[in-house]
Scaffold this motif. Structure first.
Motif, PDB file in Angstrom:
ATOM      1  N   ARG A  29      35.057  31.473  41.100  1.00 45.22           N
ATOM      2  CA  ARG A  29      34.406  32.566  42.062  1.00 45.22           C
ATOM      3  C   ARG A  29      33.867  33.656  41.440  1.00 45.22           C
ATOM      4  N   TYR A  30      34.363  34.050  40.473  1.00 45.15           N
ATOM      5  CA  TYR A  30      33.626  35.106  39.242  1.00 45.15           C
ATOM      6  C   TYR A  30      32.495  34.493  38.692  1.00 45.15           C
ATOM      7  N   PHE A  31      32.432  33.297  38.254  1.00 46.18           N
ATOM      8  CA  PHE A  31      31.164  33.026  37.610  1.00 46.18           C
ATOM      9  C   PHE A  31      30.292  32.511  38.760  1.00 46.18           C
ATOM     10  N   ALA A  32      30.668  32.246  39.991  1.00 48.70           N
ATOM     11  CA  ALA A  32      29.566  31.915  40.997  1.00 48.70           C
ATOM     12  C   ALA A  32      28.775  33.265  41.109  1.00 48.70           C
TER      13      ALA A  32
ATOM     14  N   TYR B   1      35.145  46.563  38.062  1.00 48.78           N
ATOM     15  CA  TYR B   1      34.531  45.736  36.780  1.00 48.78           C
ATOM     16  C   TYR B   1      34.317  46.758  35.676  1.00 48.78           C
ATOM     17  N   THR B   2      34.859  46.610  34.470  1.00 48.02           N
ATOM     18  CA  THR B   2      34.934  47.586  33.301  1.00 48.02           C
ATOM     19  C   THR B   2      34.687  46.606  32.170  1.00 48.02           C
ATOM     20  N   ASP B   3      33.724  47.006  31.471  1.00 41.63           N
ATOM     21  CA  ASP B   3      33.578  46.426  30.058  1.00 41.63           C
ATOM     22  C   ASP B   3      32.869  47.625  29.100  1.00 41.63           C
ATOM     23  N   PRO B   4      32.504  47.194  27.982  1.00 38.81           N
ATOM     24  CA  PRO B   4      32.044  48.522  27.231  1.00 38.81           C
ATOM     25  C   PRO B   4      30.502  49.111  27.699  1.00 38.81           C
ATOM     26  N   LEU B   5      29.892  48.303  28.299  1.00 36.04           N
ATOM     27  CA  LEU B   5      28.561  48.698  29.136  1.00 36.04           C
ATOM     28  C   LEU B   5      28.356  49.290  30.449  1.00 36.04           C
ATOM     29  N   ALA B   6      29.754  49.043  31.268  1.00 36.58           N
ATOM     30  CA  ALA B   6      29.720  49.191  32.557  1.00 36.58           C
ATOM     31  C   ALA B   6      30.930  49.504  33.097  1.00 36.58           C
TER      32      ALA B   6
ATOM     33  N   ILE C 171      47.717  38.014  37.006  1.00 29.37           N
ATOM     34  CA  ILE C 171      46.738  38.299  36.149  1.00 29.37           C
ATOM     35  C   ILE C 171      46.502  37.091  35.163  1.00 29.37           C
ATOM     36  N   ALA C 172      45.022  37.349  34.873  1.00 26.07           N
ATOM     37  CA  ALA C 172      44.542  35.844  33.967  1.00 26.07           C
ATOM     38  C   ALA C 172      43.663  36.415  32.770  1.00 26.07           C
ATOM     39  N   ARG C 173      43.602  35.564  31.955  1.00 29.03           N
ATOM     40  CA  ARG C 173      42.678  35.852  30.952  1.00 29.03           C
ATOM     41  C   ARG C 173      41.671  34.482  30.634  1.00 29.03           C
ATOM     42  N   PHE C 174      40.561  34.859  30.208  1.00 34.52           N
ATOM     43  CA  PHE C 174      39.772  33.826  29.911  1.00 34.52           C
ATOM     44  C   PHE C 174      38.704  34.221  28.666  1.00 34.52           C
ATOM     45  N   SER C 175      37.869  33.131  28.422  1.00 37.68           N
ATOM     46  CA  SER C 175      36.811  33.644  27.556  1.00 37.68           C
ATOM     47  C   SER C 175      35.542  32.744  28.074  1.00 37.68           C
TER      48      SER C 175
ATOM     49  N   VAL D  48      39.863  39.858  31.224  1.00 39.69           N
ATOM     50  CA  VAL D  48      41.211  39.899  32.007  1.00 39.69           C
ATOM     51  C   VAL D  48      41.149  40.430  33.515  1.00 39.69           C
ATOM     52  N   ILE D  49      41.676  39.524  34.354  1.00 32.30           N
ATOM     53  CA  ILE D  49      41.392  39.770  35.783  1.00 32.30           C
ATOM     54  C   ILE D  49      42.773  39.971  36.071  1.00 32.30           C
ATOM     55  N   THR D  50      42.653  41.037  37.328  1.00 28.17           N
ATOM     56  CA  THR D  50      43.930  41.302  38.085  1.00 28.17           C
ATOM     57  C   THR D  50      43.537  40.632  39.673  1.00 28.17           C
ATOM     58  N   LEU D  51      44.412  39.869  40.180  1.00 33.36           N
ATOM     59  CA  LEU D  51      44.290  39.593  41.437  1.00 33.36           C
ATOM     60  C   LEU D  51      45.110  40.134  42.668  1.00 33.36           C
ATOM     61  N   ALA D  52      44.523  40.222  43.635  1.00 33.43           N
ATOM     62  CA  ALA D  52      45.077  40.944  44.948  1.00 33.43           C
ATOM     63  C   ALA D  52      45.948  39.912  45.553  1.00 33.43           C
ATOM     64  N   GLU D  53      46.749  40.231  46.578  1.00 34.76           N
ATOM     65  CA  GLU D  53      47.428  39.024  47.217  1.00 34.76           C
ATOM     66  C   GLU D  53      46.735  37.993  47.915  1.00 34.76           C
ATOM     67  N   ASP D  54      45.329  38.197  48.325  1.00 35.31           N
ATOM     68  CA  ASP D  54      44.368  37.198  48.972  1.00 35.31           C
ATOM     69  C   ASP D  54      43.803  36.337  47.878  1.00 35.31           C
ATOM     70  N   GLY D  55      44.148  36.507  46.648  1.00 41.89           N
ATOM     71  CA  GLY D  55      43.582  35.750  45.625  1.00 41.89           C
ATOM     72  C   GLY D  55      42.094  36.204  45.126  1.00 41.89           C
ATOM     73  N   ARG D  56      41.480  37.051  45.536  1.00 46.94           N
ATOM     74  CA  ARG D  56      40.221  37.905  45.118  1.00 46.94           C
ATOM     75  C   ARG D  56      40.771  38.667  44.007  1.00 46.94           C
ATOM     76  N   ILE D  57      39.519  39.299  43.246  1.00 43.40           N
ATOM     77  CA  ILE D  57      39.753  39.948  42.018  1.00 43.40           C
ATOM     78  C   ILE D  57      39.915  41.365  42.567  1.00 43.40           C
ATOM     79  N   SER D  58      40.811  42.212  41.911  1.00 41.46           N
ATOM     80  CA  SER D  58      40.997  43.369  42.168  1.00 41.46           C
ATOM     81  C   SER D  58      40.424  44.322  41.180  1.00 41.46           C
ATOM     82  N   SER D  59      40.582  43.721  39.654  1.00 39.70           N
ATOM     83  CA  SER D  59      40.014  44.490  38.510  1.00 39.70           C
ATOM     84  C   SER D  59      39.552  43.335  37.652  1.00 39.70           C
ATOM     85  N   VAL D  60      38.482  43.696  36.805  1.00 37.81           N
ATOM     86  CA  VAL D  60      38.298  43.021  35.570  1.00 37.81           C
ATOM     87  C   VAL D  60      38.121  44.013  34.484  1.00 37.81           C
TER      88      VAL D  60
END
Length: 139
Positions: free
Chosen positions: A27-30, A54-59, A95-99, A117-129
């Motif tokens: 879903r993230y890549f979609a 969503y947090t990365d070095p640019l946002a 939590i999950a990690r992927f490249s 690295v993503i953290t998932l909420a109880e419903d399986g959606r992402i709460s943070s990246v």
């Protein structure tokens, strides 16, 4: 624990948990690969919780509209590119990690690569990246 929660335990639970992480990453890549604003907004809503971030070095953004805007900005910077998974998704305890790589449709090159690295909420959606850039083009 709610049904479908990614933090399952045991051998059977691990198989169920890995599947939940892979689905979240799909879903993230979609969302990242959505080509127009409407489909991007729908994909972001399917992938992230309403207050997801969503947090990365640019946002550093929070909420569906801000996440969709950050994705749109990246797509504008790299037209004709697609984000794709690079390797396996590894997850446990919500939590999950992927490249990933950003791949050019024209020649298959991948000038940008990263690790999230993503953290998932109880419903399986992402709460943070939390995103990291491993390879970026020279300025």
């Amino acid at each position: 624990m709610a049904a479908g929660t990614p933090a399952a335990t045991g051998t059977t639970g691990r198989a169920r948990a890995v599947n939940a992480y892979e689905q979240a990453v799909e879903r993230y890549f979609a969302a990242w690969n959505a080509e127009d604003a409407t489909s991007r907004a729908e994909a972001v809503a399917a992938a992230w919780t309403e207050d997801g971030g969503y947090t990365d070095p640019l946002a550093e953004v929070t909420g569906h509209e801000a996440v969709a805007a950050a994705i749109a900005a990246a797509r504008e910077q790299f037209p004709g590119f697609t984000f794709r998974l690079s390797g396996a998704v590894d997850g446990h305890h919500g939590i999950a990690r992927f490249s990933w790589e950003l791949v050019a449709a024209a020649d298959g090159s991948a000038p940008v690569a990263g690790f999230d690295v993503i953290t998932l909420a109880e419903d399986g959606r992402i709460s943070s990246v939390k995103g990291f850039l491993d390879r970026v083009p020279a300025a």
